[in-house]
Scaffold this motif. Sequence first.
Motif, PDB file in Angstrom:
ATOM      1  N   GLN A   1     -13.581   3.544   0.108  1.00 27.74           N
ATOM      2  CA  GLN A   1     -14.289   2.376   0.610  1.00 27.74           C
ATOM      3  C   GLN A   1     -14.487   2.458   2.122  1.00 27.74           C
ATOM      4  OE1 GLN A   1     -12.135  -1.134  -0.608  1.00 27.74           O
ATOM      5  NE2 GLN A   1     -11.828  -0.362  -2.691  1.00 27.74           N
ATOM      6  N   VAL A   2     -13.491   3.045   2.819  1.00 25.39           N
ATOM      7  CA  VAL A   2     -13.537   3.108   4.280  1.00 25.39           C
ATOM      8  C   VAL A   2     -13.162   4.517   4.735  1.00 25.39           C
ATOM      9  CG1 VAL A   2     -12.532   2.273   6.446  1.00 25.39           C
ATOM     10  CG2 VAL A   2     -12.946   0.674   4.570  1.00 25.39           C
TER      11      VAL A   2
ATOM     12  N   ASP B   1       0.835  -1.200   0.000  1.00 22.31           N
ATOM     13  CA  ASP B   1       0.000   0.000   0.000  1.00 22.31           C
ATOM     14  C   ASP B   1       0.869   1.250   0.000  1.00 22.31           C
ATOM     15  OD1 ASP B   1      -2.515  -1.202  -0.093  1.00 22.31           O
ATOM     16  OD2 ASP B   1      -2.647  -1.405   2.084  1.00 22.31           O
ATOM     17  N   ARG B   2       0.284   2.351  -0.428  1.00 20.18           N
ATOM     18  CA  ARG B   2       0.961   3.649  -0.449  1.00 20.18           C
ATOM     19  C   ARG B   2       0.221   4.586   0.510  1.00 20.18           C
ATOM     20  NH1 ARG B   2       4.014   4.218  -5.353  1.00 20.18           N
ATOM     21  NH2 ARG B   2       5.127   2.232  -5.602  1.00 20.18           N
ATOM     22  N   HIS B   3       0.961   5.154   1.453  1.00 18.89           N
ATOM     23  CA  HIS B   3       0.396   5.878   2.600  1.00 18.89           C
ATOM     24  C   HIS B   3       0.836   7.340   2.524  1.00 18.89           C
ATOM     25  CE1 HIS B   3       0.032   5.797   7.333  1.00 18.89           C
ATOM     26  NE2 HIS B   3      -0.908   6.517   6.765  1.00 18.89           N
ATOM     27  N   LEU B   4      -0.051   8.218   2.079  1.00 20.80           N
ATOM     28  CA  LEU B   4       0.263   9.649   1.976  1.00 20.80           C
ATOM     29  C   LEU B   4       0.064  10.299   3.342  1.00 20.80           C
ATOM     30  CD1 LEU B   4       0.944  12.060   0.096  1.00 20.80           C
ATOM     31  CD2 LEU B   4      -1.522  12.387  -0.191  1.00 20.80           C
TER      32      LEU B   4
ATOM     33  N   LEU C   1      -8.595   8.936  -8.999  1.00 19.69           N
ATOM     34  CA  LEU C   1      -8.409   8.677  -7.577  1.00 19.69           C
ATOM     35  C   LEU C   1      -8.822   7.247  -7.209  1.00 19.69           C
ATOM     36  CD1 LEU C   1      -9.905  12.033  -6.196  1.00 19.69           C
ATOM     37  CD2 LEU C   1      -7.556  11.565  -6.928  1.00 19.69           C
ATOM     38  N   SER C   2      -8.859   6.374  -8.192  1.00 12.65           N
ATOM     39  CA  SER C   2      -9.401   5.025  -7.976  1.00 12.65           C
ATOM     40  C   SER C   2      -8.567   4.187  -7.026  1.00 12.65           C
ATOM     41  CB  SER C   2      -9.547   4.294  -9.312  1.00 12.65           C
ATOM     42  OG  SER C   2      -8.290   4.207  -9.974  1.00 12.65           O
ATOM     43  N   SER C   3      -7.291   4.544  -6.823  1.00  8.96           N
ATOM     44  CA  SER C   3      -6.447   3.774  -5.911  1.00  8.96           C
ATOM     45  C   SER C   3      -6.754   4.070  -4.444  1.00  8.96           C
ATOM     46  CB  SER C   3      -4.962   4.080  -6.178  1.00  8.96           C
ATOM     47  OG  SER C   3      -4.686   5.459  -5.926  1.00  8.96           O
TER      48      SER C   3
ATOM     49  N   GLU D   1      -2.987  10.345  -7.748  1.00 14.10           N
ATOM     50  CA  GLU D   1      -3.076   9.759  -9.089  1.00 14.10           C
ATOM     51  C   GLU D   1      -1.740   9.163  -9.531  1.00 14.10           C
ATOM     52  OE1 GLU D   1      -5.208  11.401 -12.920  1.00 14.10           O
ATOM     53  OE2 GLU D   1      -3.225  12.350 -12.729  1.00 14.10           O
ATOM     54  N   ARG D   2      -0.658   9.926  -9.392  1.00 18.46           N
ATOM     55  CA  ARG D   2       0.655   9.516  -9.914  1.00 18.46           C
ATOM     56  C   ARG D   2       1.254   8.359  -9.137  1.00 18.46           C
ATOM     57  NH1 ARG D   2       5.836  11.146  -8.516  1.00 18.46           N
ATOM     58  NH2 ARG D   2       4.959  12.663  -7.047  1.00 18.46           N
ATOM     59  N   LEU D   3       1.124   8.385  -7.798  1.00 15.87           N
ATOM     60  CA  LEU D   3       1.771   7.388  -6.953  1.00 15.87           C
ATOM     61  C   LEU D   3       0.826   6.267  -6.536  1.00 15.87           C
ATOM     62  CD1 LEU D   3       3.821   9.835  -4.689  1.00 15.87           C
ATOM     63  CD2 LEU D   3       4.672   8.444  -6.579  1.00 15.87           C
ATOM     64  N   ARG D   4      -0.419   6.338  -6.956  1.00 16.52           N
ATOM     65  CA  ARG D   4      -1.420   5.324  -6.628  1.00 16.52           C
ATOM     66  C   ARG D   4      -1.559   5.176  -5.104  1.00 16.52           C
ATOM     67  NH1 ARG D   4      -4.484   5.814  -9.953  1.00 16.52           N
ATOM     68  NH2 ARG D   4      -5.463   3.763  -9.684  1.00 16.52           N
ATOM     69  N   ILE D   5      -1.817   6.300  -4.472  1.00 19.17           N
ATOM     70  CA  ILE D   5      -1.995   6.327  -3.022  1.00 19.17           C
ATOM     71  C   ILE D   5      -3.241   5.529  -2.647  1.00 19.17           C
ATOM     72  CG2 ILE D   5      -2.445   7.821  -1.032  1.00 19.17           C
ATOM     73  CD1 ILE D   5       0.391   8.078  -2.203  1.00 19.17           C
TER      74      ILE D   5
END
Length: 572
Positions: free
Chosen positions: A366-367, A266-269, A338-340, A310-314
């Motif tokens: 989703q959450v 996962d990618r955590h911003l 923003l689908s990720s 968008e770029r990093l698929r957060i």
Amino acid sequence: MKATSAQSSGPAPGSRPAGAGGQVGTVRSAQSVGSAQSVGRPRPAAAARTADERYRSVPGLVLASARRFGEAAAVLDGEVTLSFIDLARDMERLAAGLVARGLRPGDRVALWAPNSASWIVAALGVQAAGGWLVPLNTRFRGGEAAYIIDRAEASMLLAVEDFLGVDHVAMLAEAAPETAARTPVVRIPGPGQGDGAQWRELLALGGPAEFAEVRRRVEGLGPDDLSDIIFTSGTTGSPKGVMLRHGASLRAYEAYNLGFGLGPGDRHLVATPFFHCFGYKAGWMLSLLAGAATVPTAVFDAGRALADIERLRISHMPGSPAIFTGLLDHPDRPDRDLSSLRVAAVAAASFPDRLVERMRDGLGLQVVMTGYGLTENHAIGTFTVPTDPDEVVNGTVGRPAPGVETRIVGPDGCDVPDGEPGELLLGGFAHMSGYYDDPAATAAAFADGWLRTGDLAVRDSQGYLRITDRLKDIYIMGGFNVAPAEVEKTLSAMPPVERVAVVGMPDPRFGEVGAAFVVPRTGMTVTPAEVIAYARASMANYKVPRRVEIVEQLPVNASGKVLKQSLRERLA
């Protein structure tokens, strides 16, 4: 058996050298008392033992994560990418350099820098050398930073070279030349920067003897050893240093992840500041626990954040209601993929109606989770889980975390029935080890071993808690208790209102009445009469503010908390 706050009884393992003042110890876990509740959420299936038992310390976690996740990305900071192996290597290199500089177990090291890869490496290096990390707020002016450096008796300052045109070290020297003169400084790289002369020198300073000493110190760290002194924001007085532990930090955020659901890949911003537990322990430390990549954000900008998603698929993102409102209202949002983005954690005891619905619809989440905690309890207390409905997320702070117990008591200290307001007390494993060098304040923070939060709460029949206000902010109007937070939430729903703060003010007839300070949204106007008319249509008469002032901004401290005492003084 009831929990009791720890008192000084000799140095604990990893404690500071003899002669340094302060209180050391671990508060014993509270057991069920009266109507204390701890919702029995199961441990993760794969974890027969909790994270504090498996890893023992934060540096122990880093070494284990390097073995588990290897070359997978651990930190993505502009041009800087660190794998889990890179992070473990740099942690040991920095720790060896600090040992070569004379850092001893229990020495305090201040860290004054924005969110970045180097912040993470610096923090881990201090802890691997046995030091206690003292994060400094990047909004601090020189005098504020000097107070904490002096109060914590910091032996060293790690400070960013330059950030937003501000030289923090020069600002410290100007405001507190004596503090600056006696505190050695090492400059560390800023956001997205992987190198700097002093940083490079420190990383290369340790030799074989220092690396061996670092390994010995890491192996000797245990769950009850101190990891940090995090200073409270000081809205009602001088900041106090909260002493936190390795083990409780690990256990708390493994539990928190039952709601957040961060996992490998996962990618955590993380735009929430690393100098707070929400950006540090629930931010990059949680990523290390879960095998996810941390994407530090030094300064939040909604347009840039949308581009990064968008770029990093957060996939995951924590933030305040203002952060998510900024994303939702930004003109670029409809055009971004923003689908990720799956999960968001909102840091607020109360936030605007329909925000959860807007976040799901506008960001595709989703959450959406929320929760409650305070630094004195390792910032863990309650949280919602993915199966909780939107009305629970929008209207409560969830139920107690595993291992955390709650009581709600009246002024007499006795438990109140569900549905009745009272002060929230916390029990369990996560109590702080005390305020640094302040045994009197430590003793005052506990009641029969339960941590006093100073927050008023209501618990429903299902165990969900709602924070209604700060105990000290309640005012009494004609015999009726008024919770400013309730009035603020109602007034915040007015379309032209950006932010509002309500305080009580003396009144010869009613004792106290409400006064509201309202900040309009950019490009919009609102009058006091309109605010009062809206309030009369929306709430009981005794809650309606008798005075409204339209202001450009509210007074806040360096952590962004409204200084209500300043508003009361303004009224006086």
